[in-house]
Design a protein around this motif. Structure first.
Motif, mmCIF file in Angstrom:
data_model
loop_
_atom_site.group_PDB
_atom_site.id
_atom_site.type_symbol
_atom_site.label_atom_id
_atom_site.label_comp_id
_atom_site.label_asym_id
_atom_site.label_seq_id
_atom_site.Cartn_x
_atom_site.Cartn_y
_atom_site.Cartn_z
ATOM 1 N N ARG A 128 -10.194 2.711 1.667
ATOM 2 C CA ARG A 128 -11.605 2.980 1.385
ATOM 3 C C ARG A 128 -11.642 4.184 0.451
ATOM 4 O O ARG A 128 -10.987 5.193 0.700
ATOM 5 N N PHE A 129 -12.396 4.084 -0.631
ATOM 6 C CA PHE A 129 -12.583 5.206 -1.557
ATOM 7 C C PHE A 129 -13.538 6.197 -0.913
ATOM 8 O O PHE A 129 -14.642 5.848 -0.526
ATOM 9 N N SER B 162 -8.604 10.282 -3.243
ATOM 10 C CA SER B 162 -9.511 10.399 -2.098
ATOM 11 C C SER B 162 -9.692 9.029 -1.446
ATOM 12 O O SER B 162 -10.559 8.245 -1.829
ATOM 13 N N ILE B 163 -8.829 8.759 -0.474
ATOM 14 C CA ILE B 163 -8.825 7.443 0.159
ATOM 15 C C ILE B 163 -8.573 7.566 1.660
ATOM 16 O O ILE B 163 -7.971 8.536 2.118
ATOM 17 N N ALA B 164 -9.026 6.560 2.374
ATOM 18 C CA ALA B 164 -8.732 6.416 3.802
ATOM 19 C C ALA B 164 -8.097 5.053 4.009
ATOM 20 O O ALA B 164 -8.601 4.047 3.494
ATOM 21 N N VAL C 39 -6.041 -2.782 -2.746
ATOM 22 C CA VAL C 39 -7.441 -3.157 -2.824
ATOM 23 C C VAL C 39 -8.212 -1.910 -2.402
ATOM 24 O O VAL C 39 -8.121 -1.475 -1.250
ATOM 25 N N LEU C 40 -8.915 -1.334 -3.362
ATOM 26 C CA LEU C 40 -9.686 -0.117 -3.123
ATOM 27 C C LEU C 40 -11.133 -0.520 -2.882
ATOM 28 O O LEU C 40 -11.795 -1.045 -3.772
ATOM 29 N N PHE C 41 -11.601 -0.265 -1.664
ATOM 30 C CA PHE C 41 -12.960 -0.638 -1.273
ATOM 31 C C PHE C 41 -13.925 0.521 -1.473
ATOM 32 O O PHE C 41 -13.656 1.648 -1.040
ATOM 33 N N HIS C 42 -15.019 0.225 -2.123
ATOM 34 C CA HIS C 42 -16.155 1.153 -2.202
ATOM 35 C C HIS C 42 -16.781 1.193 -0.803
ATOM 36 O O HIS C 42 -16.679 0.212 -0.059
#
Length: 162
Positions: free
Chosen positions: A109-110, A67-69, A16-19
């Motif tokens: 998080r993106f 690019s993610i955290a 699940v990639l969150f903006h």
């Protein structure tokens, strides 16, 4: 309810990639029939592969995103069965053997720019379009046999959407 034999379920990861604003990334599955065509990135785990490494790999292969955290992960596998038509299609392609999937889900998080998103990053295209949506839209847009699993994922990560 009896315990499932998890050895019959394909090891899998989902992302699940969150903006930064709390919405989530959804991809439109190539060739999927309307109306249930939207889903989160997901894919198989290679033998011996670390689960987070698999999640990062699948995210890159399906979206081009690097690019993610990290935000979190599910503690227990989320399991679903394939419906008969999926089992039959897999058997016809010589890929029979799994009853369904057991998934470990990761939330990231993106942190990049949207120009980074490249659905052809890996060559084997899984999605032909994408959008940011609410978690509830994710549940409404996924194929019915994955809906209970998505409800578990959404419950696990809802606190991250705020």
């Amino acid at each position: 309810m009896s315990e499932r034999d998890l050895s019959q379920y394909r090891p899998n990861v989902g992302v699940v990639l969150f903006h930064p604003d709390g919405r989530v990334w959804l991809g439109r599955r190539v060739g999927a029939p309307e109306p249930w065509i939207w889903q989160f990135p997901q894919g198989g785990v290679d033998p011996g592969e670390d689960l987070e490494a698999a999640a990062r790999r699948e995210l890159y292969e399906e979206t081009g995103v690097v690019s993610i955290a990290p935000l979190g992960r599910t503690n227990e596998p989320i399991v679903y069965d394939f419906p008969p038509e999926v089992l039959a299609a897999d058997a016809a392609r010589g890929r029979a053997g799994w009853r369904g999937q057991r998934q470990t889900w990761f939330a990231f998080r993106f942190t990049g720019e949207e120009a980074e998103i490249d659905l052809e990053a890996h060559g084997e295209v899984e999605f032909d379009a994408w959008r940011w949506a609410s978690l509830d839209e994710a549940l409404a847009g996924v194929v019915p046999f994955k809906r209970a699993a998505y409800a578990e994922v959404i419950a696990a990560f809802r606190h991250l959407a705020g």
